[in-house]
Design a protein around this motif. Structure first.
Motif, PDB file in Angstrom:
ATOM      1  N   UNK A  18      15.028  -1.976 -18.320  1.00  0.00           N
ATOM      2  CA  UNK A  18      16.355  -1.854 -18.922  1.00  0.00           C
ATOM      3  C   UNK A  18      17.159  -3.128 -18.649  1.00  0.00           C
ATOM      4  N   UNK A  19      17.793  -3.624 -19.666  1.00  0.00           N
ATOM      5  CA  UNK A  19      18.597  -4.838 -19.543  1.00  0.00           C
ATOM      6  C   UNK A  19      19.756  -4.615 -18.568  1.00  0.00           C
ATOM      7  N   UNK A  20      20.180  -3.376 -18.412  1.00  0.00           N
ATOM      8  CA  UNK A  20      21.299  -3.052 -17.528  1.00  0.00           C
ATOM      9  C   UNK A  20      20.873  -2.828 -16.074  1.00  0.00           C
ATOM     10  N   UNK A  21      19.581  -2.965 -15.768  1.00  0.00           N
ATOM     11  CA  UNK A  21      19.111  -2.719 -14.403  1.00  0.00           C
ATOM     12  C   UNK A  21      19.641  -3.780 -13.438  1.00  0.00           C
ATOM     13  N   UNK A  22      19.723  -3.418 -12.167  1.00  0.00           N
ATOM     14  CA  UNK A  22      20.179  -4.363 -11.142  1.00  0.00           C
ATOM     15  C   UNK A  22      19.304  -5.613 -11.102  1.00  0.00           C
ATOM     16  N   UNK A  41      19.099 -11.556 -12.143  1.00  0.00           N
ATOM     17  CA  UNK A  41      17.995 -12.515 -12.318  1.00  0.00           C
ATOM     18  C   UNK A  41      18.464 -13.963 -12.316  1.00  0.00           C
ATOM     19  N   UNK A  42      19.716 -14.203 -12.617  1.00  0.00           N
ATOM     20  CA  UNK A  42      20.222 -15.588 -12.572  1.00  0.00           C
ATOM     21  C   UNK A  42      20.396 -16.069 -11.127  1.00  0.00           C
ATOM     22  N   UNK A  43      20.438 -15.150 -10.177  1.00  0.00           N
ATOM     23  CA  UNK A  43      20.613 -15.507  -8.764  1.00  0.00           C
ATOM     24  C   UNK A  43      19.300 -15.434  -7.980  1.00  0.00           C
ATOM     25  N   UNK A  44      18.419 -14.510  -8.345  1.00  0.00           N
ATOM     26  CA  UNK A  44      17.144 -14.320  -7.649  1.00  0.00           C
ATOM     27  C   UNK A  44      16.008 -14.472  -8.653  1.00  0.00           C
ATOM     28  N   UNK A  45      15.052 -15.323  -8.322  1.00  0.00           N
ATOM     29  CA  UNK A  45      13.912 -15.562  -9.208  1.00  0.00           C
ATOM     30  C   UNK A  45      13.232 -14.233  -9.548  1.00  0.00           C
ATOM     31  N   UNK A  46      13.060 -13.990 -10.832  1.00  0.00           N
ATOM     32  CA  UNK A  46      12.485 -12.734 -11.314  1.00  0.00           C
ATOM     33  C   UNK A  46      11.394 -13.041 -12.331  1.00  0.00           C
ATOM     34  N   UNK A  47      10.244 -12.413 -12.135  1.00  0.00           N
ATOM     35  CA  UNK A  47       9.084 -12.627 -13.000  1.00  0.00           C
ATOM     36  C   UNK A  47       8.592 -11.267 -13.472  1.00  0.00           C
ATOM     37  N   UNK A  48       8.311 -11.158 -14.757  1.00  0.00           N
ATOM     38  CA  UNK A  48       7.765  -9.920 -15.308  1.00  0.00           C
ATOM     39  C   UNK A  48       6.414 -10.206 -15.940  1.00  0.00           C
ATOM     40  N   UNK A  49       5.393  -9.472 -15.499  1.00  0.00           N
ATOM     41  CA  UNK A  49       4.083  -9.496 -16.139  1.00  0.00           C
ATOM     42  C   UNK A  49       4.087  -8.408 -17.199  1.00  0.00           C
ATOM     43  N   UNK A  56       9.312  -9.326 -29.354  1.00  0.00           N
ATOM     44  CA  UNK A  56       9.992 -10.621 -29.452  1.00  0.00           C
ATOM     45  C   UNK A  56      11.473 -10.557 -29.104  1.00  0.00           C
ATOM     46  N   UNK A  57      12.158  -9.514 -29.552  1.00  0.00           N
ATOM     47  CA  UNK A  57      13.594  -9.399 -29.288  1.00  0.00           C
ATOM     48  C   UNK A  57      13.841  -9.268 -27.782  1.00  0.00           C
ATOM     49  N   UNK A  58      13.062  -8.420 -27.115  1.00  0.00           N
ATOM     50  CA  UNK A  58      13.241  -8.204 -25.676  1.00  0.00           C
ATOM     51  C   UNK A  58      12.840  -9.467 -24.900  1.00  0.00           C
ATOM     52  N   UNK A  59      11.774 -10.124 -25.334  1.00  0.00           N
ATOM     53  CA  UNK A  59      11.342 -11.366 -24.686  1.00  0.00           C
ATOM     54  C   UNK A  59      12.462 -12.401 -24.754  1.00  0.00           C
ATOM     55  N   UNK A  60      13.058 -12.564 -25.917  1.00  0.00           N
ATOM     56  CA  UNK A  60      14.140 -13.537 -26.097  1.00  0.00           C
ATOM     57  C   UNK A  60      15.325 -13.195 -25.199  1.00  0.00           C
ATOM     58  N   UNK A  61      15.681 -11.920 -25.131  1.00  0.00           N
ATOM     59  CA  UNK A  61      16.798 -11.488 -24.291  1.00  0.00           C
ATOM     60  C   UNK A  61      16.506 -11.749 -22.819  1.00  0.00           C
ATOM     61  N   UNK A  62      15.325 -11.349 -22.362  1.00  0.00           N
ATOM     62  CA  UNK A  62      14.973 -11.528 -20.950  1.00  0.00           C
ATOM     63  C   UNK A  62      14.925 -13.006 -20.568  1.00  0.00           C
ATOM     64  N   UNK A  63      14.366 -13.828 -21.440  1.00  0.00           N
ATOM     65  CA  UNK A  63      14.316 -15.276 -21.161  1.00  0.00           C
ATOM     66  C   UNK A  63      15.722 -15.860 -21.079  1.00  0.00           C
ATOM     67  N   UNK A  64      16.622 -15.387 -21.933  1.00  0.00           N
ATOM     68  CA  UNK A  64      17.999 -15.897 -21.905  1.00  0.00           C
ATOM     69  C   UNK A  64      18.707 -15.508 -20.609  1.00  0.00           C
ATOM     70  N   UNK A  65      18.195 -14.481 -19.940  1.00  0.00           N
ATOM     71  CA  UNK A  65      18.761 -14.032 -18.667  1.00  0.00           C
ATOM     72  C   UNK A  65      18.039 -14.658 -17.473  1.00  0.00           C
ATOM     73  N   UNK A  66      17.242 -15.692 -17.730  1.00  0.00           N
ATOM     74  CA  UNK A  66      16.540 -16.479 -16.688  1.00  0.00           C
ATOM     75  C   UNK A  66      15.358 -15.748 -16.053  1.00  0.00           C
ATOM     76  N   UNK A  67      14.739 -14.834 -16.797  1.00  0.00           N
ATOM     77  CA  UNK A  67      13.557 -14.128 -16.299  1.00  0.00           C
ATOM     78  C   UNK A  67      12.316 -14.822 -16.840  1.00  0.00           C
ATOM     79  N   UNK A  68      11.371 -15.100 -15.940  1.00  0.00           N
ATOM     80  CA  UNK A  68      10.102 -15.705 -16.353  1.00  0.00           C
ATOM     81  C   UNK A  68       9.182 -14.570 -16.806  1.00  0.00           C
ATOM     82  N   UNK A  69       8.581 -14.726 -17.976  1.00  0.00           N
ATOM     83  CA  UNK A  69       7.664 -13.718 -18.516  1.00  0.00           C
ATOM     84  C   UNK A  69       6.256 -14.277 -18.548  1.00  0.00           C
ATOM     85  N   UNK A  70       5.314 -13.473 -18.081  1.00  0.00           N
ATOM     86  CA  UNK A  70       3.914 -13.885 -18.039  1.00  0.00           C
ATOM     87  C   UNK A  70       3.097 -12.817 -18.754  1.00  0.00           C
ATOM     88  N   UNK A  71       2.464 -13.201 -19.860  1.00  0.00           N
ATOM     89  CA  UNK A  71       1.600 -12.255 -20.582  1.00  0.00           C
ATOM     90  C   UNK A  71       0.277 -12.149 -19.829  1.00  0.00           C
TER      91      UNK A  71
END
Length: 131
Positions: free
Chosen positions: A58-62, A67-75, A81-96
């Protein structure tokens, strides 16, 4: 069974690890912060790594909100695509990451990738298993 003493111990344990590894179900159900909240050790909060095959976080999760303060990575595996774009804009690293034939992540593959990202002290933290 959580109390003030056990919570303090967990925060201290977090401060001694590079990252916390958890599942998206823990994030959805418990909405944790996964930070070290001991006075003087706040800067020792580990990176957060989440296993989320279908990007259900959830985008509203703690976790996402901080994520802009603590490095966050999601496998993840399923493309959204929409969620990937949103998460990346929030400084989350995504790994497929690939799935095994049974539809689950290949944990050996993920652990090797985590190692290649520079992590060596992994703290596995998860909520209760609900059936």
């Amino acid at each position: 069974i959580t109390n003030e003493l056990s919570r303090g111990r967990v925060h201290l344990m977090r401060s001694n690890h590079d990252c916390i590894l958890t599942s998206v179900n823990t994030i959805i159900i418990d909405n944790p912060r996964f930070t070290c909240r001991i006075l003087g050790l706040e800067d020792n909060s580990p990176s957060r790594i989440i296993l989320d095959k279908k990007l259900k976080i959830l985008i509203t999760s703690n976790i996402v909100r901080s994520a802009n303060k603590y490095r966050t990575i999601i496998f993840f595996n399923k493309i959204n695509q929409k969620k990937i774009k949103t998460l990346k804009s929030l400084k989350i690293k995504l790994v497929k990451a690939p799935l095994r034939e049974d539809g689950n992540f290949d944990l050996r593959n993920i652990l090797m990738k985590i190692k290649s990202l520079g992590f060596s002290r992994i703290f596995l933290e998860s909520g209760i298993i609900r059936q």
